[in-house]
Scaffold this motif. Sequence first.
Motif, PDB file in Angstrom:
ATOM      1  N   ASN A  39      73.884 119.527 -58.845  1.00 23.48           N
ATOM      2  CA  ASN A  39      72.615 120.042 -58.347  1.00 23.48           C
ATOM      3  C   ASN A  39      72.016 120.950 -59.399  1.00 23.48           C
ATOM      4  N   ARG A 106      76.178 126.582 -63.098  1.00 17.52           N
ATOM      5  CA  ARG A 106      76.170 126.822 -61.650  1.00 17.52           C
ATOM      6  C   ARG A 106      77.570 126.879 -61.040  1.00 17.52           C
ATOM      7  N   THR A 107      78.586 127.187 -61.873  1.00 16.86           N
ATOM      8  CA  THR A 107      79.922 127.367 -61.300  1.00 16.86           C
ATOM      9  C   THR A 107      80.290 128.839 -61.340  1.00 16.86           C
ATOM     10  N   HIS A 108      81.261 129.189 -60.531  1.00 14.10           N
ATOM     11  CA  HIS A 108      81.611 130.587 -60.320  1.00 14.10           C
ATOM     12  C   HIS A 108      82.087 131.251 -61.609  1.00 14.10           C
ATOM     13  N   PRO A 113      74.689 130.783 -64.654  1.00  7.89           N
ATOM     14  CA  PRO A 113      74.435 130.702 -63.210  1.00  7.89           C
ATOM     15  C   PRO A 113      73.147 129.941 -62.909  1.00  7.89           C
ATOM     16  N   GLY A 114      72.937 129.658 -61.640  1.00  9.86           N
ATOM     17  CA  GLY A 114      71.810 128.831 -61.206  1.00  9.86           C
ATOM     18  C   GLY A 114      70.455 129.354 -61.649  1.00  9.86           C
ATOM     19  N   HIS A 115      70.313 130.650 -61.700  1.00  9.95           N
ATOM     20  CA  HIS A 115      69.114 131.276 -62.238  1.00  9.95           C
ATOM     21  C   HIS A 115      69.545 132.316 -63.274  1.00  9.95           C
TER      22      HIS A 115
END
Lengths: 699, 699
Positions: A39, A106-108, A113-115
Amino acid sequence: MSTTTQGSAVHPADWTDLDARAVDTVRVLAADAVQKAGNGHPGTAMSLAPVAYQLFQKEMVHNPANPRWPGRDRFVLSCGHSALTLYIQLYLGGWGLELDDLKALRTHGSKTPGHPEHGHTDGVEVTTGPLGQGIGNAVGMAMAARRERGLYDPDTAPGQSLFDHQIYCLASDGDIEEGISSEASSLAGTQRLGNLTLIYDANQISIEDDTVIALSEDTAARYEAYGWHVQTLDWTSGGSYVEDVAALAEALEAARAETERPSFIQLRTIIGWPAPNLQNTGKAHGAALGEDEVAATKEVLGFDPGQTFAVEPEVLAHTRQLTERGRAAEQEWQQRFDAWAEQNPERHALWQRMQSRDLPEGWDADLPSWDADPKGVATRKASGAVINALGEKLPELWGGSADLAESNNTTLLDSPSFLPADRSSKMFSGNPYGRVLHFGIREHAMGAIMNGIAVHGGTRPFGGTFLTFSDYMRPSVRLAALMNLPVTYVWTHDSIGLGEDGPTHQPIEHLPSLRMIPGLDVVRPADANETAAAWAAVMRNNDRPAGLALSRQNLPVFPRGTDGFATTEGVARGAYVLKDFGDGEPQVLLIGTGSEVQHAVAAGEQLAAEGIAARVVSMPCREWFDAQDDEYRDSVLPPSVKARVSIEAAVPQGWRDLVGDAGRTIGIDHFGASAPAGTLFAEYGFTAEHVVACARESL
Amino acid sequence: MSTTTQGSAVHPADWTDLDARAVDTVRVLAADAVQKAGNGHPGTAMSLAPVAYQLFQKEMVHNPANPRWPGRDRFVLSCGHSALTLYIQLYLGGWGLELDDLKALRTHGSKTPGHPEHGHTDGVEVTTGPLGQGIGNAVGMAMAARRERGLYDPDTAPGQSLFDHQIYCLASDGDIEEGISSEASSLAGTQRLGNLTLIYDANQISIEDDTVIALSEDTAARYEAYGWHVQTLDWTSGGSYVEDVAALAEALEAARAETERPSFIQLRTIIGWPAPNLQNTGKAHGAALGEDEVAATKEVLGFDPGQTFAVEPEVLAHTRQLTERGRAAEQEWQQRFDAWAEQNPERHALWQRMQSRDLPEGWDADLPSWDADPKGVATRKASGAVINALGEKLPELWGGSADLAESNNTTLLDSPSFLPADRSSKMFSGNPYGRVLHFGIREHAMGAIMNGIAVHGGTRPFGGTFLTFSDYMRPSVRLAALMNLPVTYVWTHDSIGLGEDGPTHQPIEHLPSLRMIPGLDVVRPADANETAAAWAAVMRNNDRPAGLALSRQNLPVFPRGTDGFATTEGVARGAYVLKDFGDGEPQVLLIGTGSEVQHAVAAGEQLAAEGIAARVVSMPCREWFDAQDDEYRDSVLPPSVKARVSIEAAVPQGWRDLVGDAGRTIGIDHFGASAPAGTLFAEYGFTAEHVVACARESL
């Protein structure tokens, strides 16, 4: 600028095949990274690849080896969902991101990160994602750059100072639709921010697909109406799609040449270009393309569809040359800086101090204090006196109001306004390096601009409005907390004490609901002297935002250090024993904040007269109190004393944690009304008598 | 239109001396009322007196004797601080306000509060004061007027329907500066709202005096860029101030004649005119003029400076003739209405039902239900199914999203979009009477537009965005609550369950902070069937707003009515026993909301296996539960059971009231992170194991 033409692209003359290949590599990496994550947002990162590449590799002055070099140009990705637009340039340019980081999108715990998150990934200037905020941040950065230049190097000719640099911002249709960007852009026009360039990626696609259903305005004309320097480029205008990077480079050059107005470059692109099936669709905006489409895109671009995250070594070697150019740029700047420092030792000392956000010796020596006075003074007025005292010692402190200067008491007197001289009014004298900010009635932009100011450099901005209108700026307040920015909100008229303006203007839920924002300190002083101590504590915290909740109405000034009343030393600990009434151990604890502490004090007197020992605790900041150790907290609120009453003119939720099952909470669970303050306080139970009654119930 | 000239004014040909005297009476009353109250906003009410008078007495079609006549034109005072602009017209025209009401301005319980309040004073359409909101409300009203016409009378020619009327809005510099007005105005252009006229009082004065310090844009050009029909009038253009009401009347006529675009009339005035010393100053904006200046103003206008609240009987008799004209207009309309009703019995029945906001028989007969399913379904998806089922029965239900339709599941499938046909996209087919709303990425305008829709007539609007972006629309949500409007927010992605988009998109503080807004119901269903019951309960409440907090991720569907699980009957009571695990009276209460109820259920099983009787309470709406009687509440949460655990993926404040001193609360007191949802839930303690551990601690 002469150009060379390459297929469906026109490149600047200084581009080689490697540049073109690098741009296509960006597209492939964007598609791969989202596909791997499952995603994310590939489309804009693909179509903006040449734009971001041109900016990062050819236009901006920065040094990947030192992301915090103060002389760097700044880049704000207002469309934070297109994080890969930024991450991939940080990878190519050598800011420390590698292919594995892109694979970890986007993984921990990843750096991707996603943004984009400020303080998390080198090269990310500001946390973005909530749309429109970045445009406000960029306006704030441009303002801060001018103010800082005025502090360090006001006399050098325009464009010649080592403190001159550019602010670039990249925005999407969504950023343009959000009202906060309208507010900030109108103000940027008033401020004539010639150091700001906003590139609007007009791809006419958002999540609901074609923006024709919700966006039909002529945005370029709108920015002209704001007084911006506007250029429009349309890569679709020729019938086929031609990525005319050469024209973009010319527009960027023209934008830099325009020093009296902010620049707006409207660039029509096709989202997801050149994905053969999903280009120009909402699907390309916010979801993985799918394996087939990723492969098809690679074929279009001449990449092996069987390979993922493929970067040719010569491409990376080419783009990583930026590191060397950046190092050289900083070295050259550093020489100029050293010369400046030698010639300007005092300014250099200020620069050093502000870089570290240290406070100078004696900064709090001359804070105002107030003698005991039952009639008292409004804490907003006390705050105004404190701001002016702090301003004498702290040139980094500046601020203003969203058109409520006189009500918020936010004006640094005798200081010019931060304004082009020709924007002066009879009441306010403008100077481009001035110190008093006028946001207009634009609370949201104020919040985002304060964030931009704080991330840009070492100044400390404050901004005022009525507490009830903190709602208008709440998304920016949240981002200040998320980014740990030392900005200060001066929120006055903090309760029904506002009076006649009525329920639309009376905060009811705001105090407790602001307390819920993680990392935000909400500070509500009980009298003028607490206000001074609160401001001092806020200034000492250089890693978090604070909101001061201040009264419109006069509050009694307590006799500090006499008659059993504590000094204001405990303010910085969030809560402290203001006074123990009666003899022996307290039987009941009366906890108040702000304007309601006076009723706790009066109740304490009454209870003591009845033989009940009552402790009055003033609790200006719950966050600071929560941060104390158990020993201190228990010394203020002894666990053995179960009879407790809290009093605060706000929604009562949240006090049960402190008063416990046996306690009573005095608050308001309904909207206010248009009436004199005294009428409302009495009607809603904010009286000593009600506190006494609740104390008796609790005992 | 021919005109007559009077001193420094140009009046329309149909004005008499009494009209001019009435206008000057307005100015004197405004000055007197604020002077008597001691505070308020006289300046705009004085200078806008001829504008408001022309609108109320000459332009608008309305009936003072029936403020709720559905055929009336609507008036929105976006600059609510100038409440007297409205109150004095309501007095002159005969809406029920009398001189004593004006004398009681801003006092407790009066009909003339500091800002106009919907439902409080006849003739006040909407509560205004927070700036910019009124423009959004007016856009919503104009949209609602078109949608309602489409429901009742779609086939009549444009302008010929009894459901055609005008929406007028009066706005100040502050309204224009606020971003919400930019959002709403851009959308109004897209929607081609020909029934909307916005008059912008460009007096260039706000609280910080001359707006040159913060507002330099060409606002008229900006509105042209939005696609509005723009006219500019400048009463200062001739060197001296000439109130050219005739030109204004012509502009209003031209605005009505333009049916394909909303109209913007920029009117340059001088605030406080004709106060001799305070006109054109910030002082005239927000404070009493002072006795001397009030007296001086009266002298300028030929009034006795020794008299206050002086209204000549012939002036009032003249203006109160509006009552007769209004009655005649309504009578004429009623005849047309009766004819329409006879010809359209079904539409008339719908009209009657929607006027009373009743629900039709069988409206909830075919709501979807879901079989037990451990894998389950996201509540946002269930909500989408429910919306579509409701939509079949309830034509009054319409709505959409701020560009997140597919994520929010807010689209009424098979319904056209509410859009001019030429704004259709490949994905959405537009119809001017359509039903699916596309707000663009403009959450704040969405909120204000929903309020305007709800106050206009009997439709029920809903609007979606991510829960975290409820912050962007919060001021409008508060006003919906203050006005008791039945609007429904579809807030999806309601926790860290949003996952990879990270902390900017993950709500943490939003659930509890929204609960603090008085009068707003926050509803967070635990599974798909609760979602259906929640929507049904929300629809039954026609006097208050509700926000649904819905999951992105799938949630298990509980086996309703079997295996010890309750049906969803208890949802409307806010909380209910979902299941008692183990034998005998419960020893511990596990209270959950939304996606966390599943962990309470799993914990209940584990505890029962250990011999501990555990009750799982699902609490979708704390407000509804608080409204139940003690008996019901005690039956769900027996006071004798002190061991309690609450679990909700949000800031924990507010739960202590329910779990008590002995209880434990599982929540999150920090920002989230970009990672898969499952990772975050586990890391932050949202697991059955953690609930069990907390239950043991609490026992």
